[in-house]
Scaffold this motif. Structure first.
Motif, PDB file in Angstrom:
ATOM      1  N   ASP A 146       1.857   6.124   0.670  1.00  0.00           N
ATOM      2  CA  ASP A 146       2.618   5.180  -0.151  1.00  0.00           C
ATOM      3  C   ASP A 146       3.609   5.956  -1.006  1.00  0.00           C
ATOM      4  O   ASP A 146       3.280   7.024  -1.548  1.00  0.00           O
ATOM      5  CB  ASP A 146       1.692   4.395  -1.082  1.00  0.00           C
ATOM      6  N   CYS A 147       4.809   5.415  -1.173  1.00  0.00           N
ATOM      7  CA  CYS A 147       5.801   6.127  -1.972  1.00  0.00           C
ATOM      8  C   CYS A 147       6.816   5.154  -2.536  1.00  0.00           C
ATOM      9  O   CYS A 147       6.887   3.989  -2.125  1.00  0.00           O
ATOM     10  CB  CYS A 147       6.497   7.203  -1.146  1.00  0.00           C
ATOM     11  N   ALA A 148       7.626   5.630  -3.468  1.00  0.00           N
ATOM     12  CA  ALA A 148       8.680   4.819  -4.064  1.00  0.00           C
ATOM     13  C   ALA A 148       9.981   4.931  -3.298  1.00  0.00           C
ATOM     14  O   ALA A 148      10.764   3.986  -3.246  1.00  0.00           O
ATOM     15  CB  ALA A 148       8.903   5.240  -5.523  1.00  0.00           C
ATOM     16  N   ASP A 149      10.229   6.097  -2.673  1.00  0.00           N
ATOM     17  CA  ASP A 149      11.527   6.354  -2.044  1.00  0.00           C
ATOM     18  C   ASP A 149      11.329   7.073  -0.716  1.00  0.00           C
ATOM     19  O   ASP A 149      11.293   8.310  -0.666  1.00  0.00           O
ATOM     20  CB  ASP A 149      12.392   7.193  -2.984  1.00  0.00           C
ATOM     21  N   PRO A 150      11.186   6.329   0.398  1.00  0.00           N
ATOM     22  CA  PRO A 150      10.981   6.979   1.693  1.00  0.00           C
ATOM     23  C   PRO A 150      12.102   7.938   2.079  1.00  0.00           C
ATOM     24  O   PRO A 150      11.845   8.953   2.739  1.00  0.00           O
ATOM     25  CB  PRO A 150      10.904   5.792   2.663  1.00  0.00           C
ATOM     26  N   ARG A 151      13.328   7.637   1.700  1.00  0.00           N
ATOM     27  CA  ARG A 151      14.428   8.544   2.063  1.00  0.00           C
ATOM     28  C   ARG A 151      14.275   9.891   1.354  1.00  0.00           C
ATOM     29  O   ARG A 151      14.493  10.946   1.962  1.00  0.00           O
ATOM     30  CB  ARG A 151      15.770   7.906   1.720  1.00  0.00           C
ATOM     31  N   ALA A 152      13.894   9.869   0.087  1.00  0.00           N
ATOM     32  CA  ALA A 152      13.674  11.124  -0.635  1.00  0.00           C
ATOM     33  C   ALA A 152      12.496  11.886  -0.048  1.00  0.00           C
ATOM     34  O   ALA A 152      12.532  13.114   0.093  1.00  0.00           O
ATOM     35  CB  ALA A 152      13.453  10.847  -2.118  1.00  0.00           C
ATOM     36  N   TRP A 157       9.901  16.267   3.015  1.00  0.00           N
ATOM     37  CA  TRP A 157       8.945  16.598   4.068  1.00  0.00           C
ATOM     38  C   TRP A 157       9.637  17.056   5.351  1.00  0.00           C
ATOM     39  O   TRP A 157       9.059  17.833   6.125  1.00  0.00           O
ATOM     40  CB  TRP A 157       8.012  15.421   4.312  1.00  0.00           C
ATOM     41  N   GLY A 158      10.877  16.614   5.564  1.00  0.00           N
ATOM     42  CA  GLY A 158      11.624  17.095   6.720  1.00  0.00           C
ATOM     43  C   GLY A 158      11.912  18.586   6.637  1.00  0.00           C
ATOM     44  O   GLY A 158      12.014  19.269   7.668  1.00  0.00           O
ATOM     45  N   ASP A 171      12.769   1.576   3.530  1.00  0.00           N
ATOM     46  CA  ASP A 171      11.373   1.148   3.409  1.00  0.00           C
ATOM     47  C   ASP A 171      10.376   2.015   4.154  1.00  0.00           C
ATOM     48  O   ASP A 171       9.168   1.858   3.960  1.00  0.00           O
ATOM     49  CB  ASP A 171      11.228  -0.295   3.905  1.00  0.00           C
ATOM     50  N   HIS A 172      10.853   2.943   4.973  1.00  0.00           N
ATOM     51  CA  HIS A 172       9.929   3.589   5.905  1.00  0.00           C
ATOM     52  C   HIS A 172      10.535   4.893   6.420  1.00  0.00           C
ATOM     53  O   HIS A 172      11.729   4.957   6.719  1.00  0.00           O
ATOM     54  CB  HIS A 172       9.661   2.625   7.068  1.00  0.00           C
ATOM     55  N   ALA A 173       9.715   5.923   6.516  1.00  0.00           N
ATOM     56  CA  ALA A 173      10.106   7.163   7.186  1.00  0.00           C
ATOM     57  C   ALA A 173       8.942   7.620   8.048  1.00  0.00           C
ATOM     58  O   ALA A 173       7.782   7.534   7.624  1.00  0.00           O
ATOM     59  CB  ALA A 173      10.475   8.248   6.182  1.00  0.00           C
ATOM     60  N   GLU A 186       3.714   8.894   8.120  1.00  0.00           N
ATOM     61  CA  GLU A 186       4.657   7.861   7.709  1.00  0.00           C
ATOM     62  C   GLU A 186       4.618   7.656   6.197  1.00  0.00           C
ATOM     63  O   GLU A 186       3.550   7.671   5.586  1.00  0.00           O
ATOM     64  CB  GLU A 186       4.355   6.544   8.421  1.00  0.00           C
ATOM     65  N   PHE A 187       5.800   7.466   5.643  1.00  0.00           N
ATOM     66  CA  PHE A 187       5.961   7.180   4.224  1.00  0.00           C
ATOM     67  C   PHE A 187       6.462   5.754   4.079  1.00  0.00           C
ATOM     68  O   PHE A 187       7.507   5.399   4.634  1.00  0.00           O
ATOM     69  CB  PHE A 187       6.943   8.169   3.599  1.00  0.00           C
ATOM     70  N   LEU A 188       5.702   4.932   3.359  1.00  0.00           N
ATOM     71  CA  LEU A 188       6.019   3.517   3.223  1.00  0.00           C
ATOM     72  C   LEU A 188       6.348   3.186   1.778  1.00  0.00           C
ATOM     73  O   LEU A 188       5.590   3.548   0.863  1.00  0.00           O
ATOM     74  CB  LEU A 188       4.827   2.657   3.667  1.00  0.00           C
ATOM     75  N   ARG A 189       7.481   2.486   1.585  1.00  0.00           N
ATOM     76  CA  ARG A 189       7.807   2.020   0.245  1.00  0.00           C
ATOM     77  C   ARG A 189       6.740   1.024  -0.202  1.00  0.00           C
ATOM     78  O   ARG A 189       6.465   0.041   0.484  1.00  0.00           O
ATOM     79  CB  ARG A 189       9.185   1.361   0.228  1.00  0.00           C
ATOM     80  N   THR A 190       6.127   1.305  -1.332  1.00  0.00           N
ATOM     81  CA  THR A 190       4.985   0.528  -1.809  1.00  0.00           C
ATOM     82  C   THR A 190       5.119   0.308  -3.309  1.00  0.00           C
ATOM     83  O   THR A 190       5.497   1.227  -4.037  1.00  0.00           O
ATOM     84  CB  THR A 190       3.673   1.285  -1.524  1.00  0.00           C
TER      85      THR A 190
END
Length: 253
Positions: A146-152, A157-158, A171-173, A186-190
């Motif tokens: 869970d995260c606030a900013d999937p793009r960040a 992590w990239g 919303d998703h990475a 996966e990182f989900l905007r939550t």
């Protein structure tokens, strides 16, 4: 230089019981890194089948660590999604997991096609309905953060790991091993923010010959911060990503 996710680390008061649960849940065994069955002082390691040797190029194992503190009621911001191959398999797996000690939980999911459960110490996980993209992942489809900013998170992590970024939106990475095998990360905007340490985190491993200290310095330059969770003098380094998710950099094997 590069790092690879090699373990999902789960804290538990009774590491042996929780380790046995996850081994049974995933159809795995417990191991000592050489293929032998192992449950040692303070830790239970779960991995695929007899003869498995850690680290594997794509398998992300489960490492259950004994801790004295019980879990709080705060929802973990890291959890596992389990894969299924059919509606019947999903129903059978949910029933088997409940027989092993899992319990249904409501995290506000509403009417969804997946089932939300908790392991014997309350750590949430999901049993997914069949999805084509997860048909070849093995029993763990996704490690979800869970995260606030999937793009960040995708940017950090990239650079942090050598996995391939498959998708990124507001919303998703989603990442997966460059070998195109094993689970996704996966990182989900939550909604909400991280307020307490998680019971679940990732362990990253340098490749043989790489320098652990150099990797840690590289992560700090990317925005990671040092983390003291009472680990004392240990051969791994505890860090947090820019949103505070804990992770460890292990010594090269």
């Amino acid at each position: 230089m590069a790092l690879r996710p090699v373990q999902v680390n789960i804290k538990a008061v009774d590491h042996s019981a929780v380790g046995r649960f996850w081994a049974e849940a995933l159809g795995w065994g417990v191991y000592d890194g050489s293929g032998a069955t192992y449950t040692g002082p303070g830790v239970t390691n779960d991995g695929p089948g007899s003869g498995f040797v850690w680290p594997d190029p794509v398998t992300v194992c489960v490492d259950v660590i004994g801790v004295p503190e019980p879990r709080t009621t705060t929802k973990n911001r890291v959890h596992l999604d389990l894969a299924t191959t059919s509606a019947a398999h999903q129903a059978e797996l949910v029933a088997r997991l409940q027989a092993l000690g899992a319990t249904p939980v409501d995290v506000g999911q509403g009417e969804v096609p997946w089932t939300v459960l908790a392991d014997p110490e309350g750590n949430e996980f999901c049993v997914l309905e069949p999805r084509e993209m997860y048909r070849d992942t093995g029993p763990i489809a996704v490690v979800v953060v869970d995260c606030a900013d999937p793009r960040a998170m995708a940017r950090f992590w990239g650079e942090a790991v050598d996995w391939t970024l498959h998708e990124v939106t507001d919303d998703h990475a989603a990442f997966r091993s460059a070998k195109g095998a094993g689970p996704y990360l996966e990182f989900l905007r939550t909604p909400g923010v991280k307020t307490v340490p998680d019971r679940i985190h990732l362990d990253l491993l340098p490749y043989p010959g790489d320098d652990q200290a150099a990797e840690v310095a590289r992560l700090r330059a990317l925005g990671a911060t040092d983390l003291d969770v009472g680990q004392g003098d240990v051969p791994w380094t505890c860090l947090a990503d820019p949103e505070g998710h804990e992770f460890c950099v292990l010594a090269p094997s």
